[in-house]
Design a protein around this motif. Sequence first.
Motif, PDB file in Angstrom:
ATOM      1  N   LEU A 161      26.316 -61.881  62.256  1.00 45.09           N
ATOM      2  CA  LEU A 161      26.335 -60.977  60.989  1.00 45.09           C
ATOM      3  C   LEU A 161      25.765 -59.507  61.707  1.00 45.09           C
ATOM      4  O   LEU A 161      24.849 -59.739  62.302  1.00 45.09           O
ATOM      5  CB  LEU A 161      25.299 -61.244  60.041  1.00 45.09           C
ATOM      6  N   SER A 173      26.809 -57.747  50.756  1.00 42.64           N
ATOM      7  CA  SER A 173      27.623 -58.137  51.943  1.00 42.64           C
ATOM      8  C   SER A 173      29.074 -57.600  52.314  1.00 42.64           C
ATOM      9  O   SER A 173      29.509 -57.784  53.351  1.00 42.64           O
ATOM     10  CB  SER A 173      27.935 -59.686  51.767  1.00 42.64           C
ATOM     11  N   TYR A 196      21.886 -56.935  64.096  1.00 44.82           N
ATOM     12  CA  TYR A 196      22.572 -58.246  64.022  1.00 44.82           C
ATOM     13  C   TYR A 196      21.876 -59.539  63.856  1.00 44.82           C
ATOM     14  O   TYR A 196      20.712 -59.314  64.108  1.00 44.82           O
ATOM     15  CB  TYR A 196      23.705 -58.295  65.153  1.00 44.82           C
ATOM     16  N   ARG A 233      25.202 -55.616  60.474  1.00 46.46           N
ATOM     17  CA  ARG A 233      25.225 -54.645  59.041  1.00 46.46           C
ATOM     18  C   ARG A 233      24.234 -53.371  59.612  1.00 46.46           C
ATOM     19  O   ARG A 233      23.486 -53.282  60.724  1.00 46.46           O
ATOM     20  CB  ARG A 233      24.282 -55.148  58.060  1.00 46.46           C
ATOM     21  N   GLN A 267      29.208 -55.596  55.475  1.00 49.91           N
ATOM     22  CA  GLN A 267      28.634 -56.398  56.654  1.00 49.91           C
ATOM     23  C   GLN A 267      29.935 -56.897  57.659  1.00 49.91           C
ATOM     24  O   GLN A 267      30.905 -57.224  56.812  1.00 49.91           O
ATOM     25  CB  GLN A 267      27.881 -57.825  56.101  1.00 49.91           C
ATOM     26  N   TRP A 324      16.462 -60.278  62.598  1.00 42.61           N
ATOM     27  CA  TRP A 324      17.469 -59.379  63.099  1.00 42.61           C
ATOM     28  C   TRP A 324      17.109 -58.402  63.957  1.00 42.61           C
ATOM     29  O   TRP A 324      15.959 -58.261  64.173  1.00 42.61           O
ATOM     30  CB  TRP A 324      17.850 -58.385  61.623  1.00 42.61           C
TER      31      TRP A 324
END
Length: 1016
Positions: free
Chosen positions: A694, A705, A663, A696, A708, A672
Amino acid sequence: MRTLLIALISLILHGFPTAAQPERFIVSQYNTDNGLPQNSVKDIAFDEWGYCWLATEMGMVRFDGQRFVTYGTSELPGMKSTRVEGLTADARGTLYARLYGGQNIKVAVSGLHAAPGPVLLPAWSVHVGRQGVAVDEKEMMLKLASFYRHLGQKPFLFSSSISNNEVYLRNENSLIYFSGSQKGPLEIRDYTGRKPEYALFAGQFLACILPGNRVEAWKNGRLIPAYASIGGPLASDALFLSGDFVTFPSPDGFYAYAGETLYKVMLRNGRLDSEIGLAGIQVPFLSCVRFSPEQQTYYLGSTTDGLFVVQKKQFAAPPFPSPVLDQSLYAQVKAGDDRLIVKNTLISIDQPPRQLPIDSGIASWFFTPDNRQLYYEQNFKLRKLDIISGHSRVVASEDGIVHMSEAGEGQYFFASVRGFGKLVNDKAEGIKAFPQKANILFAKQIRRAYFLVCTEKGLKWYDYERNRVDKSVLESMSIRTVHAEAPNKIWISTYGKGFYLLHNKKLYRMPAGPRQALTTIHSFIEDGHGFFWLPSNNGLFKVKKSELLAYAERRQEKVNFFRFDRTDGLPTNEFNGGCDPSYVWLKDSLLSLPSMKGLVWFYPHKLKPYYPNRDIFADSLTVKGRPVTLNAKGITLSPDFKRLAVQVSSPYFGNPENLDLEYQVAGLEPDWHKVEKNGQITITSLPPGDYKLLVRRNNVNMSDSSTQFVLPIDVQPWFYNTWWFYLFCVCLSVGIGYLLFKRRLTKLQKEAQELENIISARTSELKNAVDELATSEMALLESNRFKDHVITMVLHDMRSPLRFISLISGKLLKNHTHLTSSDLDAYLGDLHMGTQNLLGFTEQFFMWISTQQQGFKINKNLFPVNALFEEIASLYKELFKVNHNRLAIVHTSLECVSDYQILSVVIRNLIDNANKNTYDGEIRLSCREENGQLLISISDTGLGLSDEQIALFMSRDRQAGNRGTGSLLIHTMLDYIQGSISIASEPGRGSTFTILLQNLHQFDTSAQGGSILAGS
């Protein structure tokens, strides 16, 4: 945590050759010890988002592959019972559940990125049966509701729905059929005492299976005679024939479970046939079966023991046991298509292992030029073994050998830690010390007599014939292995420093993979389908070569490394390498790898990874420990929030290492972070502003995206940081500033006005001073000019008396001896008169000088004009005689108010000029009064004046000189006494000068400035 059980199944190993080794399955059991609320799993279904749902006695349970989420009466207000009977989907794939007591539940999502959850439905809005599809057609629902209201004492607890227009209801004795075209139910079969087992076949027809392998298939309320029995192994199962079995629906058939075997029944060649799905599976009180083709996994529910997840194990060991095969193994060498040698054992696919008469220890290399001979090292000697006879002999006294390869014509190259040599007729020749001081760890021949050499000081390009290193890279690293895919594309693995690609003379560092597992790679194994298989010290990885190349060329930011480990059935996560060869291909593309726990065999082309491909959802949001509803616009937080917890999940039932969620809080930082294994993301504080959470999968590119999870977060500012407070402050500041500005402006305007007044006064004073200075300057200039004029005039006027005195004195000097007393008296009298005239002129001059002084005053007096005339006549009496002129004075009784001296100077100047310009003539002096003005006339009978001479006399714009100086004096003096002059002349007959004086009878003695008027 899942409890991993490895069960040995008595089925023949699929894909591997026939042997005595049973197939292995991976069995994971879930119960109340690891997540389930209760051990009774009554039904299993997957929703359209990929989640697995379980019907239990303690509510609905959602399973994402890692965690269980239970929905009971606490989580679902209005839910009357937590006992869930079953799960059914409609034709669109929407999942429904039926509860004891008649309530129905629908699985739905409440918003974007929200994880699916159960929703209570109104009564009789949908009919959820035991098998088949959920019925939601209104007319059919009315028929079913009416039937159940009038059912009486014979309950029909079970239903199977093929469609909205084909529903079957059953109990222990009867089978009833409903359709949209019928007005009411139709009993189509009485099974009293026969105890059939019902199964909905692939959503096509209802199969009633009776003991003895008898089948009655029903479609649209009619019997289908073609499906009267089931073929295949199920037909010979004794328990099945006796009726001791249970059935479960399937999308492409149905399952039958008899004893410990799960059979799959399907249509084949127009008939019902069967095959064994699982054998030797002991699941107490099996209640439901679901198979996921995507995962190749069975989900089995038990009413007493929870959930069993069964998956075929895709990795295996050699099919025959051996003490050697359970040890840590390194080099292995192929000794035919179906056998290999590892350590001191010959392993065969379909034959028991055979021990060889060698003691190579932990061998780092083997070499077989054919399937009969084996070169190896033992007791620091190079030896050769005849595999068939078992005879071994010493070939050369070489030790530390790490590599052997073909040299052609029955000769072989070999490499030791110190250098290279050649084996000719089993004799070592051409031994050459390596030209650089570095121990050789591994070598790879890329063309005849040319090698890629892995050393503890980098990778070298070595020419054996010239005994020369042509090139070297990564000289600070120890090289583990190398793979030359092409001359310009070489893959390099280091020991603990990652792996690299040397492509077109450029060196690229590759990503280290999940958990930094690829810092040491033991082999680069191409499978012929565009993939690399990479054994490491922390799992086995599969990766696309194209993705690695795209990453090297910066066309891709992420590389998808798919991980296999003990969760997938490997005996260990740690593989071995640093040996030659480090992997072996056997027949049918069976790959053999050495590990810390023996050999690992598998078929790469048959092993299809199960990639995570589902969306990421939010299970729950809590702020300060309180639940928050998730909506499409995100969430809004107060500035004093202390803790935001987001529970995320993504349905994935494979190896959890491949899900690898991460995230980022966009707007706060670019980094991240790994999502915890429990799926919880905790954010303790955020400054006011707009953010996006976000989430992913780590193996997904940034540009993708669509996969996500995006949660907009709006952290409200404190009131003093809001725009309206800023606006208020701005308005207040502007207002205060305006007031201060107005006050300051008023003050400045006042000061400016005062300053302007001061400046104006100073300017006026300065202007006046400048004007006065200019006037003074002009007056001074005019005074100086006038002085010159007066001096000239006085000198001019003095010439006459001086000439007269000079004449008289000359005559006296010349004739004084001859003169009589009377003549001498006359001459002396004349001399006295001349001196008196000179004295008069001198006094006049002093008088003029006094007029130039500051504060000069005009002395106006009343005097008789005739007295002035008489005085002037006495002064000029003798002078007139010189030119034989006569002075005629017209007697007058008029009086004049003026400055006597100035008027006398003017008249004398005019008389003197008339005398000079007249010879033997008459000069008349008269006075008269006209219109209140006094006119004094001086006329002569001289030469007269021309118009030009008159204009010159009247002009004031002249400089001082010998001519016209008297006229300037006359004009100036007349200005002082406010008089003027006019001329009348006739050339040859004389001229008349008339002086005009104003205010004859006013006696004015006011002060007059002594300066000459401007322009005079």
